[in-house]
Design a protein around this motif. Structure first.
Motif, PDB file in Angstrom:
ATOM      1  N   ASN A 142      -3.385  -9.105 -11.296  1.00 33.45           N
ATOM      2  CA  ASN A 142      -3.422  -7.780 -11.914  1.00 33.45           C
ATOM      3  C   ASN A 142      -2.844  -6.769 -10.924  1.00 33.45           C
ATOM      4  N   ILE A 143      -2.668  -5.551 -11.381  1.00 34.60           N
ATOM      5  CA  ILE A 143      -2.042  -4.520 -10.537  1.00 34.60           C
ATOM      6  C   ILE A 143      -2.855  -4.271  -9.271  1.00 34.60           C
ATOM      7  N   GLU A 144      -4.165  -4.279  -9.378  1.00 30.23           N
ATOM      8  CA  GLU A 144      -5.002  -4.035  -8.204  1.00 30.23           C
ATOM      9  C   GLU A 144      -4.758  -5.092  -7.122  1.00 30.23           C
ATOM     10  N   THR A 145      -4.699  -6.363  -7.486  1.00 32.32           N
ATOM     11  CA  THR A 145      -4.463  -7.396  -6.474  1.00 32.32           C
ATOM     12  C   THR A 145      -3.030  -7.333  -5.949  1.00 32.32           C
ATOM     13  N   ILE A 146      -2.092  -6.905  -6.784  1.00 27.59           N
ATOM     14  CA  ILE A 146      -0.712  -6.718  -6.333  1.00 27.59           C
ATOM     15  C   ILE A 146      -0.679  -5.652  -5.232  1.00 27.59           C
ATOM     16  N   ILE A 147      -1.377  -4.541  -5.453  1.00 29.35           N
ATOM     17  CA  ILE A 147      -1.420  -3.465  -4.455  1.00 29.35           C
ATOM     18  C   ILE A 147      -2.078  -3.960  -3.171  1.00 29.35           C
ATOM     19  N   GLU A 148      -3.164  -4.700  -3.290  1.00 25.63           N
ATOM     20  CA  GLU A 148      -3.846  -5.252  -2.112  1.00 25.63           C
ATOM     21  C   GLU A 148      -2.911  -6.174  -1.331  1.00 25.63           C
ATOM     22  N   ASN A 149      -2.188  -7.037  -2.035  1.00 25.11           N
ATOM     23  CA  ASN A 149      -1.277  -7.965  -1.375  1.00 25.11           C
ATOM     24  C   ASN A 149      -0.082  -7.243  -0.760  1.00 25.11           C
ATOM     25  N   LEU A 150       0.409  -6.206  -1.444  1.00 26.66           N
ATOM     26  CA  LEU A 150       1.486  -5.404  -0.860  1.00 26.66           C
ATOM     27  C   LEU A 150       1.017  -4.777   0.450  1.00 26.66           C
ATOM     28  N   ASP A 151      -0.204  -4.256   0.448  1.00 26.30           N
ATOM     29  CA  ASP A 151      -0.725  -3.617   1.648  1.00 26.30           C
ATOM     30  C   ASP A 151      -0.927  -4.634   2.774  1.00 26.30           C
ATOM     31  N   SER A 152      -1.291  -5.842   2.424  1.00 22.64           N
ATOM     32  CA  SER A 152      -1.448  -6.899   3.419  1.00 22.64           C
ATOM     33  C   SER A 152      -0.104  -7.254   4.062  1.00 22.64           C
ATOM     34  N   ASP A 153       0.929  -7.335   3.225  1.00 22.12           N
ATOM     35  CA  ASP A 153       2.271  -7.675   3.714  1.00 22.12           C
ATOM     36  C   ASP A 153       2.981  -6.478   4.343  1.00 22.12           C
ATOM     37  N   TYR A 154       2.697  -5.279   3.831  1.00 21.59           N
ATOM     38  CA  TYR A 154       3.364  -4.050   4.273  1.00 21.59           C
ATOM     39  C   TYR A 154       2.307  -2.975   4.502  1.00 21.59           C
ATOM     40  N   PRO A 155       1.650  -3.012   5.665  1.00 20.23           N
ATOM     41  CA  PRO A 155       0.553  -2.073   5.948  1.00 20.23           C
ATOM     42  C   PRO A 155       0.946  -0.612   5.698  1.00 20.23           C
ATOM     43  N   GLY A 156       0.010   0.107   5.064  1.00 19.90           N
ATOM     44  CA  GLY A 156       0.231   1.511   4.744  1.00 19.90           C
ATOM     45  C   GLY A 156       0.626   1.729   3.299  1.00 19.90           C
ATOM     46  N   MET A 157       0.958   0.656   2.605  1.00 10.03           N
ATOM     47  CA  MET A 157       1.398   0.795   1.210  1.00 10.03           C
ATOM     48  C   MET A 157       0.264   1.313   0.323  1.00 10.03           C
ATOM     49  N   LYS A 158      -0.930   0.737   0.465  1.00 11.22           N
ATOM     50  CA  LYS A 158      -2.041   1.125  -0.411  1.00 11.22           C
ATOM     51  C   LYS A 158      -2.395   2.594  -0.253  1.00 11.22           C
ATOM     52  N   GLU A 159      -2.425   3.096   0.980  1.00  2.00           N
ATOM     53  CA  GLU A 159      -2.812   4.495   1.176  1.00  2.00           C
ATOM     54  C   GLU A 159      -1.797   5.451   0.569  1.00  2.00           C
ATOM     55  N   ARG A 160      -0.569   5.001   0.392  1.00  2.00           N
ATOM     56  CA  ARG A 160       0.440   5.848  -0.240  1.00  2.00           C
ATOM     57  C   ARG A 160       0.392   5.742  -1.756  1.00  2.00           C
ATOM     58  N   LEU A 161      -0.138   4.636  -2.262  1.00  2.00           N
ATOM     59  CA  LEU A 161      -0.220   4.438  -3.711  1.00  2.00           C
ATOM     60  C   LEU A 161      -1.566   4.852  -4.291  1.00  2.00           C
ATOM     61  N   CYS A 162      -2.634   4.750  -3.484  1.00  2.00           N
ATOM     62  CA  CYS A 162      -3.988   5.002  -3.986  1.00  2.00           C
ATOM     63  C   CYS A 162      -4.680   6.097  -3.179  1.00  2.00           C
ATOM     64  N   ASP A 163      -5.594   6.795  -3.849  1.00  2.00           N
ATOM     65  CA  ASP A 163      -6.378   7.821  -3.164  1.00  2.00           C
ATOM     66  C   ASP A 163      -7.566   7.180  -2.444  1.00  2.00           C
ATOM     67  N   GLU A 164      -8.424   7.995  -1.858  1.00  2.00           N
ATOM     68  CA  GLU A 164      -9.567   7.505  -1.090  1.00  2.00           C
ATOM     69  C   GLU A 164     -10.534   6.695  -1.948  1.00  2.00           C
ATOM     70  N   GLY A 165     -10.581   6.972  -3.246  1.00  2.00           N
ATOM     71  CA  GLY A 165     -11.456   6.245  -4.159  1.00  2.00           C
ATOM     72  C   GLY A 165     -10.848   4.958  -4.685  1.00  2.00           C
ATOM     73  N   GLY A 166      -9.623   4.660  -4.261  1.00  2.00           N
ATOM     74  CA  GLY A 166      -8.969   3.441  -4.708  1.00  2.00           C
ATOM     75  C   GLY A 166      -8.206   3.580  -6.013  1.00  2.00           C
ATOM     76  N   ASN A 167      -8.171   4.794  -6.555  1.00  2.00           N
ATOM     77  CA  ASN A 167      -7.439   5.042  -7.797  1.00  2.00           C
ATOM     78  C   ASN A 167      -5.972   5.323  -7.501  1.00  2.00           C
ATOM     79  N   ILE A 168      -5.105   4.930  -8.398  1.00  2.00           N
ATOM     80  CA  ILE A 168      -3.684   5.195  -8.221  1.00  2.00           C
ATOM     81  C   ILE A 168      -3.469   6.709  -8.234  1.00  2.00           C
ATOM     82  N   ARG A 169      -2.744   7.192  -7.256  1.00  2.00           N
ATOM     83  CA  ARG A 169      -2.508   8.637  -7.122  1.00  2.00           C
ATOM     84  C   ARG A 169      -1.802   9.186  -8.363  1.00  2.00           C
TER      85      ARG A 169
END
Length: 95
Positions: free
Chosen positions: A27-54
């Motif tokens: 799902n999209i959430e695991t895609i974002i997690e995996n992107l962040d694992s492979d490319y650190p900093g990706m999640k913080e640019r895509l999601c807010d502090e609550g984990g919601n997509i900006r």
């Protein structure tokens, strides 16, 4: 499940200037997690502090806006294409 993710120009510095990357997830959430694992900093640019997509980030699954599907819970199938599109605002009225 391998998927292709299209990376917008402002985020390519995180992907060593790659316009497309391959990752996995169900799902999209695991895609974002995996992107962040492979490319650190990706999640913080895509999601807010609550984990919601900006609000200013649009994510499309096979040309469909996930906001009109199931958001982060949207299921992803093998071979899917995901596009990350930053919202553009501003400009001026020329009339």
């Amino acid at each position: 499940m391998a998927v292709i993710v299209r990376i917008p120009t402002p985020l390519r510095r995180l992907t060593q200037n790659l316009a497309e990357v391959e990752t996995e997830g169900t799902n999209i959430e695991t895609i974002i997690e995996n992107l962040d694992s492979d490319y650190p900093g990706m999640k913080e640019r895509l999601c807010d502090e609550g984990g919601n997509i900006r609000r200013f980030v649009n994510i499309y699954l096979n040309d469909e806006d996930i906001r009109f599907l199931d958001g982060k819970a949207t299921s992803v199938t093998d071979g899917a294409e995901i596009s990350i599109i930053p919202a553009i605002a501003g400009g001026r009225n020329l009339s």
